[in-house]
Scaffold this motif. Structure first.
Motif, PDB file in Angstrom:
ATOM      1  N   HIS A   1      -7.606   6.913  -1.976  1.00  0.00           N
ATOM      2  CA  HIS A   1      -6.194   7.079  -2.328  1.00  0.00           C
ATOM      3  C   HIS A   1      -5.961   8.553  -2.626  1.00  0.00           C
ATOM      4  O   HIS A   1      -6.357   9.075  -3.658  1.00  0.00           O
ATOM      5  CB  HIS A   1      -5.858   6.214  -3.559  1.00  0.00           C
ATOM      6  CG  HIS A   1      -4.417   6.230  -3.940  1.00  0.00           C
ATOM      7  ND1 HIS A   1      -3.940   5.586  -5.066  1.00  0.00           N
ATOM      8  CD2 HIS A   1      -3.343   6.810  -3.349  1.00  0.00           C
ATOM      9  CE1 HIS A   1      -2.635   5.770  -5.151  1.00  0.00           C
ATOM     10  NE2 HIS A   1      -2.247   6.504  -4.125  1.00  0.00           N
ATOM     11  N   GLY A   2      -5.292   9.226  -1.697  1.00  0.00           N
ATOM     12  CA  GLY A   2      -5.066  10.663  -1.831  1.00  0.00           C
ATOM     13  C   GLY A   2      -3.850  10.993  -2.662  1.00  0.00           C
ATOM     14  O   GLY A   2      -2.975  11.774  -2.213  1.00  0.00           O
ATOM     15  N   ASN A   3      -3.746  10.443  -3.878  1.00  0.00           N
ATOM     16  CA  ASN A   3      -2.596  10.755  -4.739  1.00  0.00           C
ATOM     17  C   ASN A   3      -2.656  12.197  -5.196  1.00  0.00           C
ATOM     18  O   ASN A   3      -3.682  12.857  -5.140  1.00  0.00           O
ATOM     19  CB  ASN A   3      -2.553   9.793  -5.933  1.00  0.00           C
ATOM     20  CG  ASN A   3      -3.880   9.660  -6.655  1.00  0.00           C
ATOM     21  OD1 ASN A   3      -4.923  10.055  -6.139  1.00  0.00           O
ATOM     22  ND2 ASN A   3      -3.837   9.107  -7.843  1.00  0.00           N
ATOM     23  N   CYS A   4      -1.506  12.704  -5.654  1.00  0.00           N
ATOM     24  CA  CYS A   4      -1.348  14.125  -6.020  1.00  0.00           C
ATOM     25  C   CYS A   4      -1.584  15.041  -4.803  1.00  0.00           C
ATOM     26  O   CYS A   4      -1.993  16.202  -4.965  1.00  0.00           O
ATOM     27  CB  CYS A   4      -2.278  14.537  -7.155  1.00  0.00           C
ATOM     28  SG  CYS A   4      -2.102  13.562  -8.660  1.00  0.00           S
TER      29      CYS A   4
ATOM     30  N   ILE B   1     -13.479   0.550  -5.879  1.00  0.00           N
ATOM     31  CA  ILE B   1     -13.853   0.961  -4.524  1.00  0.00           C
ATOM     32  C   ILE B   1     -12.739   0.660  -3.520  1.00  0.00           C
ATOM     33  O   ILE B   1     -12.726   1.210  -2.415  1.00  0.00           O
ATOM     34  CB  ILE B   1     -15.158   0.276  -4.069  1.00  0.00           C
ATOM     35  CG1 ILE B   1     -14.982  -1.249  -4.041  1.00  0.00           C
ATOM     36  CG2 ILE B   1     -16.314   0.672  -4.970  1.00  0.00           C
ATOM     37  CD1 ILE B   1     -16.179  -1.995  -3.476  1.00  0.00           C
ATOM     38  N   TRP B   2     -11.791  -0.199  -3.900  1.00  0.00           N
ATOM     39  CA  TRP B   2     -10.649  -0.527  -3.051  1.00  0.00           C
ATOM     40  C   TRP B   2      -9.442   0.367  -3.333  1.00  0.00           C
ATOM     41  O   TRP B   2      -8.416   0.243  -2.663  1.00  0.00           O
ATOM     42  CB  TRP B   2     -10.249  -1.987  -3.205  1.00  0.00           C
ATOM     43  CG  TRP B   2     -11.222  -2.932  -2.609  1.00  0.00           C
ATOM     44  CD1 TRP B   2     -12.077  -3.777  -3.261  1.00  0.00           C
ATOM     45  CD2 TRP B   2     -11.460  -3.137  -1.224  1.00  0.00           C
ATOM     46  NE1 TRP B   2     -12.840  -4.498  -2.383  1.00  0.00           N
ATOM     47  CE2 TRP B   2     -12.472  -4.117  -1.107  1.00  0.00           C
ATOM     48  CE3 TRP B   2     -10.936  -2.588  -0.057  1.00  0.00           C
ATOM     49  CZ2 TRP B   2     -12.949  -4.548   0.125  1.00  0.00           C
ATOM     50  CZ3 TRP B   2     -11.413  -3.020   1.172  1.00  0.00           C
ATOM     51  CH2 TRP B   2     -12.412  -3.995   1.255  1.00  0.00           C
ATOM     52  N   ASN B   3      -9.586   1.257  -4.291  1.00  0.00           N
ATOM     53  CA  ASN B   3      -8.505   2.205  -4.601  1.00  0.00           C
ATOM     54  C   ASN B   3      -9.135   3.422  -5.283  1.00  0.00           C
ATOM     55  O   ASN B   3      -8.925   3.677  -6.458  1.00  0.00           O
ATOM     56  CB  ASN B   3      -7.466   1.554  -5.509  1.00  0.00           C
ATOM     57  CG  ASN B   3      -6.262   2.445  -5.757  1.00  0.00           C
ATOM     58  OD1 ASN B   3      -6.181   3.567  -5.269  1.00  0.00           O
ATOM     59  ND2 ASN B   3      -5.327   1.941  -6.546  1.00  0.00           N
ATOM     60  N   ARG B   4      -9.933   4.144  -4.496  1.00  0.00           N
ATOM     61  CA  ARG B   4     -10.639   5.310  -5.038  1.00  0.00           C
ATOM     62  C   ARG B   4      -9.664   6.493  -5.098  1.00  0.00           C
ATOM     63  O   ARG B   4      -9.464   7.219  -4.138  1.00  0.00           O
ATOM     64  CB  ARG B   4     -11.849   5.647  -4.162  1.00  0.00           C
ATOM     65  CG  ARG B   4     -12.714   6.825  -4.642  1.00  0.00           C
ATOM     66  CD  ARG B   4     -12.953   6.747  -6.116  1.00  0.00           C
ATOM     67  NE  ARG B   4     -13.953   7.674  -6.592  1.00  0.00           N
ATOM     68  CZ  ARG B   4     -13.706   8.592  -7.515  1.00  0.00           C
ATOM     69  NH1 ARG B   4     -12.486   8.757  -7.987  1.00  0.00           N
ATOM     70  NH2 ARG B   4     -14.675   9.350  -7.973  1.00  0.00           N
ATOM     71  N   GLN B   5      -9.051   6.665  -6.279  1.00  0.00           N
ATOM     72  CA  GLN B   5      -8.080   7.741  -6.454  1.00  0.00           C
ATOM     73  C   GLN B   5      -8.788   9.090  -6.539  1.00  0.00           C
ATOM     74  O   GLN B   5      -9.892   9.191  -7.072  1.00  0.00           O
ATOM     75  CB  GLN B   5      -7.266   7.488  -7.711  1.00  0.00           C
ATOM     76  CG  GLN B   5      -6.537   6.153  -7.703  1.00  0.00           C
ATOM     77  CD  GLN B   5      -6.692   5.395  -8.999  1.00  0.00           C
ATOM     78  OE1 GLN B   5      -6.375   5.914 -10.065  1.00  0.00           O
ATOM     79  NE2 GLN B   5      -7.177   4.161  -8.936  1.00  0.00           N
TER      80      GLN B   5
ATOM     81  N   LEU C   1       0.832  -1.206   0.000  1.00  0.00           N
ATOM     82  CA  LEU C   1       0.000   0.000   0.000  1.00  0.00           C
ATOM     83  C   LEU C   1       0.862   1.249   0.000  1.00  0.00           C
ATOM     84  O   LEU C   1       1.965   1.269   0.571  1.00  0.00           O
ATOM     85  CB  LEU C   1      -0.907   0.024   1.236  1.00  0.00           C
ATOM     86  CG  LEU C   1      -1.886  -1.141   1.413  1.00  0.00           C
ATOM     87  CD1 LEU C   1      -2.594  -1.035   2.757  1.00  0.00           C
ATOM     88  CD2 LEU C   1      -2.901  -1.175   0.288  1.00  0.00           C
ATOM     89  N   ASP C   2       0.340   2.305  -0.635  1.00  0.00           N
ATOM     90  CA  ASP C   2       0.959   3.622  -0.524  1.00  0.00           C
ATOM     91  C   ASP C   2       0.611   4.244   0.821  1.00  0.00           C
ATOM     92  O   ASP C   2      -0.416   3.914   1.437  1.00  0.00           O
ATOM     93  CB  ASP C   2       0.471   4.530  -1.647  1.00  0.00           C
ATOM     94  CG  ASP C   2       1.115   4.192  -2.989  1.00  0.00           C
ATOM     95  OD1 ASP C   2       2.020   3.326  -3.010  1.00  0.00           O
ATOM     96  OD2 ASP C   2       0.717   4.798  -4.007  1.00  0.00           O
ATOM     97  N   CYS C   3       1.455   5.197   1.249  1.00  0.00           N
ATOM     98  CA  CYS C   3       1.215   5.851   2.536  1.00  0.00           C
ATOM     99  C   CYS C   3       0.016   6.781   2.502  1.00  0.00           C
ATOM    100  O   CYS C   3      -0.499   7.152   3.576  1.00  0.00           O
ATOM    101  CB  CYS C   3       2.456   6.652   2.943  1.00  0.00           C
ATOM    102  SG  CYS C   3       3.773   5.644   3.629  1.00  0.00           S
ATOM    103  N   ASP C   4      -0.432   7.181   1.311  1.00  0.00           N
ATOM    104  CA  ASP C   4      -1.555   8.111   1.224  1.00  0.00           C
ATOM    105  C   ASP C   4      -2.897   7.392   1.075  1.00  0.00           C
ATOM    106  O   ASP C   4      -3.870   7.961   0.582  1.00  0.00           O
ATOM    107  CB  ASP C   4      -1.355   9.098   0.068  1.00  0.00           C
ATOM    108  CG  ASP C   4      -1.013   8.399  -1.245  1.00  0.00           C
ATOM    109  OD1 ASP C   4      -0.999   7.156  -1.259  1.00  0.00           O
ATOM    110  OD2 ASP C   4      -0.752   9.095  -2.238  1.00  0.00           O
TER     111      ASP C   4
END
Length: 457
Positions: free
Chosen positions: A448-451, A416-420, A276-279
């Protein structure tokens, strides 16, 4: 003769010497003028820059050079005529005789080089050995260091996270990650953190604080980031030229190919793991995500959710121009103009995959010859050339190509398991179609809080 004496003549022609001097002066002045004119002409000619003669003119300036060139041309023509009228076997014999000495030299050089490389391999330093440190974190007491052995402790829920190059924002993300993870589950977790010496103190403080808050017990393992990078360095070296924007860029780090070599780092006793990513922020129990492993088909190795931005539509521009009917780069759901179709809910597009959440069946990956062959330099180059692909997102780019070319290797995890939440592409040329990519239906389990996007409350 006596009638005209010398004196008479000289008197009669007394002006003659003066006339001779005048004529002499005129001749001298005319000569000087002519000389000056000649000098001016010479100077003018010298001042004019002459065009350099071509090398061919210089080469053929002398007779013997011309003869030599003509002789060489004649010899070449004779060789070509003889070569054209001989049998293929004879040609092969001629070439082999001509090149035999050269090949012998090359083979000798190769032998010397191989000997040198063997010597280098025998004298090369031994790569560092991975020695993770294990802890048992309990809310009722301080951490218990278990050293290199787990002493019989184990968990079915193994979660891997990368936490390096600590800064303020990363600290906040990991704190929110640990908070949401422990808040929504009571399972016995084993958290594997790949970190550096400067960051591991903060990781331990965050985990201890959240464990005491939710009264949990967690197995915690630390991995040295430098050792992990060296273990997967060969994979990163093969893939980074194709899937990194530039050397020393954010995604050129070998850690951004970690998921492709995690089976080397994880202990052999581990079979199921999630990277997993930290965000990431949880909105449900992580055990439900582990239940997705039960849906894997026998040949599937990884599980990833779709990419929710048009980044691969952008990257695949040249390929999509050649093949306009391809589904590669299309959104997961139909476009707005297709919503009236009775089959509008069919997932017909392939927007790519996102590596913020990666499910791994480690034993299958270790034993899959087909997958290991896909990581070779030749296979990667062929795959990239086929789709005119130049990515910049590390392992995510490779997963995207792998999932389209070999869909049987990837399990499609629901969005739904990786809602970017990243909307960068909406403001950079794709505002008209962005919503079709950003669409995700269902009850969101993980954000997923990317960016650096803010997570909704």
């Amino acid at each position: 003769m006596a009638k005209y004496s010398f004196k008479t003549i000289s008197q009669k022609h007394k002006t003659f010497p003066a006339d001779l001097n005048m004529y002499g002066l005129k001749c001298k002045s005319q000569l000087l003028e002519d000389q000056e004119n000649v000098t001016l002409i010479i100077n003018r000619r010298n001042s004019i820059q002459r065009k350099p003669k071509s090398w061919a003119w210089t080469l053929l300036r002398c007779r013997w050079q011309k003869k030599l060139v003509l002789l060489l041309i004649f010899i070449c023509m004779c060789v070509l005529i003889v070569f054209a009228n001989t049998h293929l076997l004879v040609r092969g014999n001629i070439l082999s005789a001509f090149l035999s000495s050269r090949l012998n030299k090359l083979s000798h050089a190769e032998k010397q080089e191989s000997r040198y490389s063997d010597i280098q391999q025998t004298t090369a330093p031994v790569p560092p050995v991975l020695k993770p440190t294990h802890y048992l974190l309990n809310y009722s007491s301080s951490q218990l260091e278990l050293g290199d052995q787990m002493n019989g402790l184990s968990s079915d829920y193994n979660i891997f996270v990368i936490y390096t190059r600590e800064n303020y924002h990363l600290n906040l993300k990991f704190d929110l990650f640990a908070h949401s993870l422990l808040k929504h589950t009571s399972a016995q977790l084993h958290l594997h953190v790949i970190t550096d010496k400067e960051s591991q103190v903060s990781v331990l403080e965050i985990l201890q604080r959240q464990i005491r808050r939710f009264r949990r017990t967690v197995l915690y393992t630390i991995y040295d980031v430098k050792v992990c990078s060296s273990i997967i360095q060969d994979i990163a070296a093969r893939l980074s030229p194709y899937f990194s924007s530039a050397p020393n860029s954010y995604y050129s780090d070998s850690l951004f190919f970690l998921s492709l070599g995690l089976h080397r780092i994880a202990d052999r006793s581990l079979d199921r793991a999630i990277l997993l990513d930290c965000d990431i922020v949880f909105r449900s129990d992580v055990r439900l995500l582990f239940n997705e492993f039960d849906n894997f088909l026998p040949h599937q190795l990884y599980g990833l959710a779709p990419e929710l931005t048009p980044v691969y539509r952008h990257i695949l521009y040249r390929y999509r121009v050649r093949y306009p009917k391809t589904s590669f780069g299309n959104p997961y759901y139909p476009m707005n103009n297709e919503l009236g179709n009775q089959h509008s809910r069919i997932h017909h597009g392939y927007p790519g995959l996102n590596s913020g959440v990666v499910l791994l069946l480690l034993n299958r990956i270790r034993n899959s010859k087909a997958y290991l062959e896909k990581l070779t330099q030749t296979e990667v180059h062929t795959l990239v050339a086929k789709y005119s692909f130049k990515g910049h997102l590390g392992d995510q780019d490779f997963f995207t190509l792998l999932g389209y070319e070999y869909p049987n290797l990837i399990y499609r995890l629901d969005c739904i398991w990786n809602r970017q939440l990243c909307t960068w592409w909406k403001d950079h040329g794709y505002s008209d179609i962005f919503d079709a990519y950003f669409r995700c239906e269902g009850n969101i389990k993980m954000y997923h809080g990317n960016c650096n996007t803010r997570i909704p409350e």
